[in-house]
Scaffold this active site. Structure first.
Site, PDB file in Angstrom:
ATOM      1  N   GLN A 191      -3.957  14.893   4.795  1.00  0.00           N
ATOM      2  CA  GLN A 191      -4.409  14.053   3.691  1.00  0.00           C
ATOM      3  C   GLN A 191      -5.529  13.132   4.155  1.00  0.00           C
ATOM      4  OE1 GLN A 191       0.073  13.066   2.829  1.00  0.00           O
ATOM      5  NE2 GLN A 191      -1.138  11.969   1.318  1.00  0.00           N
ATOM      6  N   PHE A 222       2.828  14.883  -0.081  1.00  0.00           N
ATOM      7  CA  PHE A 222       3.760  13.818  -0.502  1.00  0.00           C
ATOM      8  C   PHE A 222       3.776  12.626   0.435  1.00  0.00           C
ATOM      9  CE2 PHE A 222       5.637  18.002  -1.721  1.00  0.00           C
ATOM     10  CZ  PHE A 222       5.342  17.929  -3.077  1.00  0.00           C
ATOM     11  N   GLU A 226      -0.208  12.139   5.609  1.00  0.00           N
ATOM     12  CA  GLU A 226      -1.136  11.010   5.636  1.00  0.00           C
ATOM     13  C   GLU A 226      -1.405  10.610   7.086  1.00  0.00           C
ATOM     14  OE1 GLU A 226      -0.262   7.694   3.006  1.00  0.00           O
ATOM     15  OE2 GLU A 226      -1.667   6.405   4.059  1.00  0.00           O
ATOM     16  N   ARG A 304       4.616  -2.667   1.286  1.00  0.00           N
ATOM     17  CA  ARG A 304       4.739  -2.245  -0.107  1.00  0.00           C
ATOM     18  C   ARG A 304       6.174  -2.460  -0.622  1.00  0.00           C
ATOM     19  NH1 ARG A 304       1.744   0.308  -4.168  1.00  0.00           N
ATOM     20  NH2 ARG A 304      -0.091   0.829  -2.933  1.00  0.00           N
ATOM     21  N   ARG A 336       5.632   9.490  -0.898  1.00  0.00           N
ATOM     22  CA  ARG A 336       5.448   9.146  -2.315  1.00  0.00           C
ATOM     23  C   ARG A 336       6.205   7.876  -2.724  1.00  0.00           C
ATOM     24  NH1 ARG A 336       5.889  14.114  -6.589  1.00  0.00           N
ATOM     25  NH2 ARG A 336       4.317  13.444  -8.059  1.00  0.00           N
ATOM     26  N   PHE A 338       5.865   5.053  -0.935  1.00  0.00           N
ATOM     27  CA  PHE A 338       5.436   4.284   0.242  1.00  0.00           C
ATOM     28  C   PHE A 338       6.193   2.956   0.379  1.00  0.00           C
ATOM     29  CE2 PHE A 338       1.882   2.337   2.812  1.00  0.00           C
ATOM     30  CZ  PHE A 338       1.623   3.398   3.661  1.00  0.00           C
ATOM     31  N   THR A 434      -2.574  -1.125  -0.245  1.00  0.00           N
ATOM     32  CA  THR A 434      -2.313  -2.547   0.010  1.00  0.00           C
ATOM     33  C   THR A 434      -3.226  -3.059   1.127  1.00  0.00           C
ATOM     34  OG1 THR A 434      -0.543  -2.012   1.553  1.00  0.00           O
ATOM     35  CG2 THR A 434       0.068  -2.326  -0.752  1.00  0.00           C
ATOM     36  N   ALA A 503      -1.718   6.749  -1.907  1.00  0.00           N
ATOM     37  CA  ALA A 503      -1.551   5.544  -2.715  1.00  0.00           C
ATOM     38  C   ALA A 503      -1.929   5.778  -4.185  1.00  0.00           C
ATOM     39  CB  ALA A 503      -2.361   4.385  -2.122  1.00  0.00           C
ATOM     40  N   GLU A 707       2.301   8.505  -7.836  1.00  0.00           N
ATOM     41  CA  GLU A 707       3.570   7.987  -7.330  1.00  0.00           C
ATOM     42  C   GLU A 707       4.498   7.361  -8.373  1.00  0.00           C
ATOM     43  OE1 GLU A 707       1.174   5.871  -4.346  1.00  0.00           O
ATOM     44  OE2 GLU A 707       2.732   6.445  -2.940  1.00  0.00           O
TER      45      GLU A 707
HETATM   46  N1  LUZ Z   1      -0.900   4.630   2.069  1.00  0.00           N
HETATM   47  C1  LUZ Z   1      -1.491   3.573   2.628  1.00  0.00           C
HETATM   48  C2  LUZ Z   1      -0.237   4.535   0.910  1.00  0.00           C
HETATM   49  O1  LUZ Z   1      -2.051   3.697   3.701  1.00  0.00           O
HETATM   50  N2  LUZ Z   1      -1.441   2.395   2.000  1.00  0.00           N
HETATM   51  C3  LUZ Z   1      -0.807   2.204   0.826  1.00  0.00           C
HETATM   52  O2  LUZ Z   1      -0.783   1.102   0.284  1.00  0.00           O
HETATM   53  C4  LUZ Z   1      -0.161   3.313   0.258  1.00  0.00           C
HETATM   54  N3  LUZ Z   1       0.509   3.197  -0.879  1.00  0.00           N
HETATM   55  C5  LUZ Z   1       1.117   4.258  -1.383  1.00  0.00           C
HETATM   56  C6  LUZ Z   1       1.043   5.460  -0.717  1.00  0.00           C
HETATM   57  N4  LUZ Z   1       0.370   5.606   0.407  1.00  0.00           N
HETATM   58 MO1  MOS Z   2       1.055   8.670   0.092  1.00  0.00          MO
HETATM   59  S1  MOS Z   2       2.978   8.095   0.243  1.00  0.00           S
HETATM   60  O1  MOS Z   2       0.444   9.497   1.319  1.00  0.00           O
HETATM   61  O2  MOS Z   2       0.313   8.257  -1.230  1.00  0.00           O
END
Ligand code: LUZ
Ligand code: MOS
Length: 769
Positions: A191, A222, A226, A304, A336, A338, A434, A503, A707
């Site tokens: 991702q 999901f 990331e 979060r 998903r 987070f 965030t 996110a 999400e």
């Molecule tokens: N990933 C991230 C996320 O690096 N920062 C976030 O605030 C976030 N929020 C939701 C899903 N992935």
């Molecule tokens: Mo995410 S939990 O990689 O939006």
């Protein structure tokens, strides 16, 4: 959806990393994992493995030319273990061989001796021992200490939520192709192409411009890709550079389940204070996040949790503290929501129990305390364009709540061994990373001389349909047929310094960058059109469905004739653009700010039926009213909402990640880990997109969808709890997820089971005045 890749997917022609044509001389890489959760490496002897047939190299930490460090938020994660192993499944060595069979055969010849050390698995124990990855954080609003005095009822409790396996269809994998002068091109299932590029550059000691990362599509992610696609990409790149050969590293399903982190389990303590009239006056909560053995994204995920600790409600006095606890489990990671779902789950537990103590329905408490316009979140931001109350009311009337409630009550009074439960779940989810820095996107748009359009952005297509939204943006901006637009793979060479597609922001950030790039080209095209039409005012030119109009009058120019003219006049038909979300900021010293561009809102009504003899249950219905603004691609948004809901249900009901007392994953196969299938999908699954709303801050006034719907699944948990309560009325039900049929059964009969020797139930205290 004619212009999507659905035809490729349904024919099996869509290419994922493991489907790419294999280059000449390609090696396969396999990893030797740590067999235990914690220990000191006494001996690692790879000589015999190196002599094994077809083996080209066996690499260990000392073979890394740059830095053996893949941690991004905290530098605490080696790519290959050095002196210690900190979780079972941690990569210790990498075998490169001419075939996968040869590589696997060599794995068994590596001699690894580890002196076992005690493993910590429990986050509360880790916190007690000071094993925190970052300092604890506390969000405060008002004054809880003063507020307890004003409460008529104060209720306390503990909540546990479990992990969750991402189970993307495509496992983690990368193909690394060595280039000139030690450079490397990596096709990764990630991702975060830039994240992978940055880490590979660090590990190999290269400048980032020598590392290209490209992603065509992912078979699901999901959040699991990331941060955690990086290790496999870096190992493949390491192998490619060391052996000067293409290297493929693709995990088998069971390897993927055993080697990669999951959603964070949380243990939480709460205290909630309510007035006799049902106003929540104070809420205090402590979150113990089981981060696993390395930071990964845990501190951001924990943040979060704090942002969403009050869910969809306004509470005037809040104190929420969060601990990022280092244990010897797999490093847990983005999933998903987070951390948001874990926070909201506890809030709902508190309301559920407070309602039972007050003798009212949870719905009454939920409705009374719902966020409304202008209410302040604990982090200082005000709720704007707050559609929480409209969504709630619309769900209540559209889905005949009163009638359902009576029907459920009638059913429950006429059935002794079957009980139904009903629960609302309002969702409020902040949209933006965030971490403010990450809220930027990029696009590169080319219009070719035949009028076809190529769009590259920083967004990664992972089945969520961001590609179709980007395509829609370009087609709408130029007002051309969707078939003219192609959305390209994601490459760090075409769009640089990208944020992960995460996110829920992929379409907003990269779609807006696409919008800006298209606008720039369109302005130039209009300038040429005005000249071609011998008109003075480019602003009078408009393109509607490929036809050129001037001041509302149809002209003899159309897209096909105009674009070659733009080229002939030597005007640039390409544009690069960047978008950064305006207006957001956050001050971590004060824990206050405006971290989100906007919030997504909605309410679901959930209904379940429990078989109180067996503990089995079915989810009868999940019906949601969701504020999405005007949907850009309704099929995509609907698919995201439905998938999210089922995934949320899975997290809290069926999916159970279990470890042995030594910290070995016990649920690393699909025979021991159950994800929802069609039988667990709600009998009725309905999503109504609220009509007549606009979100000026979103892409074409829409809202992000990735999400937020997952958290409607939380309602199913509390509907199950309501059904259990209908069978054995008491206010003190344990809140432990997942609520598997086994656990339902134990809960239904826990009074009787408590009398049996060796069966432990946790006692919970509730104070009531
Ligand atoms: N990933 C991230 C996320 O690096 N920062 C976030 O605030 C976030 N929020 C939701 C899903 N992935
Ligand atoms: Mo995410 S939990 O990689 O939006």
């Amino acid at each position: 959806m004619k212009h999507g890749d659905l035809d490729l997917h349904s024919r099996g022609q869509a290419r994922f990393v493991d489907d790419l044509p294999e280059p000449e001389g390609m090696l396969r890489a396999v990893v030797l994992p740590s067999p235990i959760a914690h220990g000191r490496i006494e001996r690692l002897d790879t000589e015999k493995a190196k002599q094994s047939g077809g083996v080209r190299a066996v690499l260990r930490a000392a073979d890394i030319p740059g830095s053996n460090q893949i941690g991004t938020l905290v530098a605490d994660e080696p790519l290959l273990a050095e002196d210690t192993v900190d979780f079972a499944g941690q990569p210790v060595a990498l075998v490169l061989a001419e075939s996968e069979e040869a590589a696997r055969a060599a794995l068994t010849l590596i001699e690894l001796e580890i002196e076992e050390l005690p493993a910590i698995l429990d986050p509360r124990k880790a916190q007690e021992r000071g094993e925190l990855i970052v300092a604890p954080r506390t969000f405060c609003l008002g004054d809880v200490e003063a507020a307890w005095q004003q409460c008529d009822v104060v209720v306390e409790g503990q909540v546990e939520s479990g992990g969750q396996e991402h189970l993307y269809l495509e496992t983690q994998g990368s193909l690394a192709l060595p280039g000139e002068r030690g450079s490397v091109r990596v096709i990764s299932s990630t991702q975060s192409p830039t994240g992978v590029q940055r880490v590979i550059a660090r590990v190999l000691g290269l400048a980032m411009h020598r590392v290209e990362v490209e992603v065509t599509r992912l078979g699901g992610a999901f959040g699991g890709k990331e941060d955690q696609a990086t290790a496999w990409a870096a190992l493949a790149a390491l192998g490619a550079v060391r052996c000067r050969a293409p290297v493929k590293l693709v995990l088998h399903r069971q390897e993927d389940m055993v080697y990669t982190g999951k959603r964070h389990p949380y243990a939480s303590d709460y205290r909630i204070g309510v007035s006799a009239s049902g106003q929540v006056l104070a809420y205090q909560v402590e979150f113990y996040q089981n981060a696993g053995a390395a930071a990964d994204l845990s501190p951001a995920i924990l943040e979060r949790t704090l942002f969403h600790c009050t869910g969809s409600y306004f509470i005037p006095n809040v104190k929420a503290t969060a601990y990022c606890c280092r244990t010897n489990l797999l490093p847990n990671t983005a999933f998903r929501g987070f951390g948001g779902p874990q926070g909201m789950f506890v809030m709902e537990a508190a309301l559920f129990k407070a309602a039972a103590v007050l003798g009212v329905s949870p719905a009454e408490l939920q409705e009374k305390n719902l966020l409304k316009e202008g209410d302040t979140f604990p982090y200082g931001m005000a709720a704007r364009r707050c559609s929480a109350p409209i969504c709630w009311q619309e769900a209540k009337s559209r889905y005949d709540y009163e009638e359902s409630r009576q029907r459920v009550e009638a059913f429950n009074s006429s059935h002794s061994l079957q009980k139904k439960g009903l629960a609302f779940m309002p969702v409020c989810f902040g949209i933006s990373f965030t971490n403010t820095v990450l809220n930027q996107g990029g696009a590169l748009v080319h219009v070719y001389t035949d009028g076809s359009v190529s769009v590259s952005t920083g967004a990664v297509e992972m089945g969520q349909g961001v590609k179709y939204k980007i395509l829609e943006v370009a087609a709408r901006m130029f007002s051309i047929d969707r078939g003219r637009v192609r959305v390209e793979s994601t490459s760090t060479v075409r769009v640089a310094n990208t944020s992960p597609t995460a996110a829920s922001t992929g379409a907003d950030l990269n779609g807006k960058a696409t919008d800006i790039a298209c606008r720039a080209i369109l302005e130039r095209i209009k300038g040429v059109a005005a000249e071609e039409l011998e008109q003075k005012d480019p602003a009078g030119v408009e393109i509607r469905e490929e036809q050129v109009y001037y001041r509302g009058e149809k002209t003899n120019l159309n897209w096909d004739r105009l674009i070659p003219r733009v080229y002939t006049r030597r005007v640039n038909l390409s544009a690069q653009a960047h978008y950064a979300t305006p207006g957001i900021h956050f001050d971590k010293a004060k824990e206050k700010g405006e971290p989100f561009s906007y919030h997504a809102y909605g309410t679901a009504l959930c209904e379940v039926t429990v078989d109180c003899l067996r503990g089995t249950y079915q989810v009868d219905a999940v019906k949601a009213v969701h504020d999405l603004g005007p949907s850009l691609v309704p099929q995509v948004d609907l698919g995201q909402a439905e998938g999210g809901i089922v995934q949320g249900i899975g997290w809290l009901t069926l999916e159970e990640v279990l470890y042995s007392e030594e910290g070995r994953l016990l649920t690393g196969t699909l025979s021991t880990y159950k994800v929802p299938d069609i039988h667990q999908t709600p009998g009725e699954l309905e999503i109504h997109f609220l009509e007549g709303t606009e979100n000026p801050l979103g892409l074409f006034h829409s809202k992000a969808i990735g999400e937020p719907p997952l958290m409607y699944g939380i309602g199913v948990y509390y509907a199950l709890l309501a059904a259990i309560q209908a069978f054995s009325p008491e206010s003190d039900l344990p809140v432990v997820a997942p609520l598997t049929p086994e656990r339902v059964l134990m809960t239904l009969y826990r009074d009787r089971l408590a009398g049996l020797r060796g069966f432990k139930t946790k006692s919970k205290r509730s104070v009531s005045r």
